[in-house]
Design an enzyme around this catalytic site. Structure first.
Site, mmCIF file in Angstrom:
data_model
loop_
_atom_site.group_PDB
_atom_site.id
_atom_site.type_symbol
_atom_site.label_atom_id
_atom_site.label_comp_id
_atom_site.label_asym_id
_atom_site.label_seq_id
_atom_site.Cartn_x
_atom_site.Cartn_y
_atom_site.Cartn_z
ATOM 1 N N THR A 1 0.810 -1.218 0.000
ATOM 2 C CA THR A 1 0.000 0.000 0.000
ATOM 3 C C THR A 1 0.849 1.276 0.000
ATOM 4 O OG1 THR A 1 -0.227 -0.262 2.405
ATOM 5 C CG2 THR A 1 -2.047 -1.028 1.037
ATOM 6 N N LYS B 1 -5.711 -1.769 12.765
ATOM 7 C CA LYS B 1 -6.188 -0.499 12.212
ATOM 8 C C LYS B 1 -7.513 -0.111 12.867
ATOM 9 C CE LYS B 1 -2.972 0.081 9.110
ATOM 10 N NZ LYS B 1 -2.005 -0.718 9.831
ATOM 11 N N LYS C 1 5.187 1.895 18.923
ATOM 12 C CA LYS C 1 5.748 1.368 17.685
ATOM 13 C C LYS C 1 6.995 2.139 17.302
ATOM 14 C CE LYS C 1 2.264 -0.997 14.929
ATOM 15 N NZ LYS C 1 1.532 -1.003 13.644
ATOM 16 N N ASP D 1 0.348 -9.333 15.080
ATOM 17 C CA ASP D 1 -1.006 -8.865 14.797
ATOM 18 C C ASP D 1 -1.686 -9.715 13.719
ATOM 19 O OD1 ASP D 1 0.681 -7.977 12.794
ATOM 20 O OD2 ASP D 1 -0.176 -5.973 12.669
ATOM 21 N N ARG E 1 -8.838 1.264 5.410
ATOM 22 C CA ARG E 1 -7.764 1.785 4.581
ATOM 23 C C ARG E 1 -8.288 2.352 3.274
ATOM 24 N NH1 ARG E 1 -2.863 -2.651 4.844
ATOM 25 N NH2 ARG E 1 -2.315 -2.363 7.023
ATOM 26 N N HIS F 1 8.575 -3.553 8.221
ATOM 27 C CA HIS F 1 8.802 -4.747 7.407
ATOM 28 C C HIS F 1 10.185 -5.363 7.652
ATOM 29 C CE1 HIS F 1 5.923 -2.416 4.734
ATOM 30 N NE2 HIS F 1 5.287 -3.548 4.932
ATOM 31 N N LYS G 1 8.792 5.816 13.765
ATOM 32 C CA LYS G 1 8.128 7.083 13.492
ATOM 33 C C LYS G 1 9.122 8.221 13.664
ATOM 34 C CE LYS G 1 3.953 5.563 12.703
ATOM 35 N NZ LYS G 1 3.346 5.688 11.366
ATOM 36 N N THR G 2 9.174 9.105 12.675
ATOM 37 C CA THR G 2 10.023 10.288 12.741
ATOM 38 C C THR G 2 9.140 11.523 12.613
ATOM 39 O OG1 THR G 2 10.387 10.534 10.355
ATOM 40 C CG2 THR G 2 11.779 8.940 11.519
ATOM 41 N N GLN H 1 -6.726 -14.282 3.055
ATOM 42 C CA GLN H 1 -5.384 -14.638 3.502
ATOM 43 C C GLN H 1 -5.284 -16.140 3.765
ATOM 44 O OE1 GLN H 1 -3.379 -11.893 6.092
ATOM 45 N NE2 GLN H 1 -2.189 -13.509 7.059
ATOM 46 N N HIS I 1 8.940 -0.190 4.877
ATOM 47 C CA HIS I 1 9.365 0.663 5.988
ATOM 48 C C HIS I 1 9.955 -0.211 7.090
ATOM 49 C CE1 HIS I 1 5.764 -0.619 8.133
ATOM 50 N NE2 HIS I 1 5.019 -0.196 7.138
#
Length: 405
Positions: free
Chosen positions: A40, A82, A227, A192, A86, A48, A230-231, A171, A45
């Site tokens: 997506t 989530k 998590k 998750d 999405r 992964h 994150k920046t 899945q 990132h």
């Protein structure tokens, strides 16, 4: 030491479906397993990263990874973890994003001679006959049981669409299809994904009367449960165009002391004796461990040369020695010199907006070299430059270099 022992020792393993059977299987046989990647975005990132490390450890032990690009499931959206539905992507978007993943994965995974496979579930999901699918697959799923899954429970209050409710079936069908096509007997994924993995393994046992297994690995979180990755600009991407090697290096250089040993174990291939030695360092010495972590992780993602450049830039900015050429740099024209500093910072993206720049000034967090800026109308003139270059600092650790073209 078996690969399962290695994964456990390094802190990857969270849950397994059949621990004793999996331990024996991985020790005595060479299996095919898969991990799914959601296309997506146009880059992987740091979330992964763990999956890629797991695949690398497994491949080094002789097992064959299948990297499954979720080209079909991404057109539905996974509700796991989530709180909102999405955004739906087009098939073209998904194919483009999947292609971008290949180059990043090849740093970790050897795809030559069938040692690893890259597949796309769009190949079998997008042409499914819905009635046939529901009759063949849907009959094996209990709605009552599905509603107890954590990924669905989190969404029920806000509203769970039937589109997303199908995700678990899709899945599960992926696992069945991979089992039929390439004898894939294990699915791995973040914790998750536990409910979805259980559903797929159960489907194979019901449909094929064959064993199938699942293993989840820990999510990459800080010691206080947040998590990682994150920046201030958003996600920590593996694509150098979205997150520069220097920014990537600095993220790991600045993580909390409590997270260093865990990240060394999960995100590098350093021997565990060395991981424990570095993780035991205290006070100022922990910076040695952080530099090692930052260098090793950046080397894995961006290569040795980029890791060396990032380390050299950090040494120049924070240690006063080294080459600044690899520091974060923006260019301005000579005509821009003599205008307001905040206008320049906003136009070059060093600050998101002039209002953010003004807040920095008011809070005492903006520096030109070592000089604190106190006037929001401060003019950046030629006198401030040395060799056509000047350093801007936001807060304690965020440096940018401005050069005149």
């Amino acid at each position: 030491m078996s690969v399962l022992d290695i994964l456990k020792e390094r802190g990857f393993v969270q849950q397994l479906t059949h621990e004793e059977e999996i331990a024996e299987l991985l020790e005595k046989e060479k299996i095919t397993f898969y991990i799914g990647f959601d296309p997506t975005a146009d880059s992987l990132h740091v979330g992964h990263f763990l999956g890629m490390m797991v695949m690398a450890h497994m491949q080094q032990a002789g097992h064959r990874p299948v990297c499954l690009i979720g080209g079909g499931t991404a057109m539905i959206g996974d509700p796991s973890g989530k709180s909102d539905m999405r955004k739906m992507l087009t098939r073209e978007d998904i194919e483009h994003n999947g292609e971008r993943f290949k180059k990043q994965m090849q740093r970790f995974i050897d795809f030559t001679d069938g040692k690893a496979l890259m597949m796309n579930n769009a190949d079998w999901l997008l042409d499914l006959n819905y009635v046939k699918f529901i009759r063949e697959i849907g009959v094996h799923f209990s709605v009552n049981r599905m509603l107890t899954a954590e990924c669905f429970k989190q969404r029920l209050d806000k509203g769970l669409s039937f589109l997303e409710f199908n995700y678990m079936l899709m899945q599960g069908y992926d696992f069945l299809e991979l089992n039929r096509q390439c004898n894939c007997v294990m699915q791995m994924g973040g914790d998750d994904q536990w409910s979805n993995i259980l559903a797929g393994a159960d489907l194979i046992r019901r449909k094929e009367s064959k064993p199938a297994y699942g293993l989840t690995f820990t999510l990459l979180t800080t010691s206080d449960g947040r998590k990682m990755g994150k920046t201030e600009k958003g996600a920590l991407w593996l694509d150098a165009e979205k997150t520069s090697p220097y920014e990537f290096y600095q993220y790991w250089r600045n993580i909390d002391d409590a997270d260093v040993e865990k990240c060394l174990a999960l995100l590098t291939f350093l021997p565990m004796d060395e991981v424990r030695r570095l993780g035991a360092l205290k006070d100022k010495d922990i910076n040695i461990a952080k530099k090692t972590l930052a260098f090793e992780v950046t080397k894995l993602i961006h290569g040795q040369e980029e890791a060396e450049k990032a380390a050299e830039a950090a040494a120049a900015l924070f240690g006063g020695a080294g080459n600044l050429d690899n520091a974060p740099t923006v260019s301005i024209t000579s005509e821009t010199v003599g205008t307001k500093l905040l206008d320049i910072l906003a136009s070059t993206g060093i600050v998101a907006s002039k209002s953010e720049g003004r807040r920095l000034v008011q809070q005492g967090g903006l520096y030109l070299g070592d000089t604190k800026i106190t006037d929001p109308d401060f003019l950046l003139t030629a006198d401030h430059f040395s060799n056509n270059s000047v350093l801007i600092r936001k807060g304690k650790k965020n440096y940018h270099r401005i050069i005149i073209e």
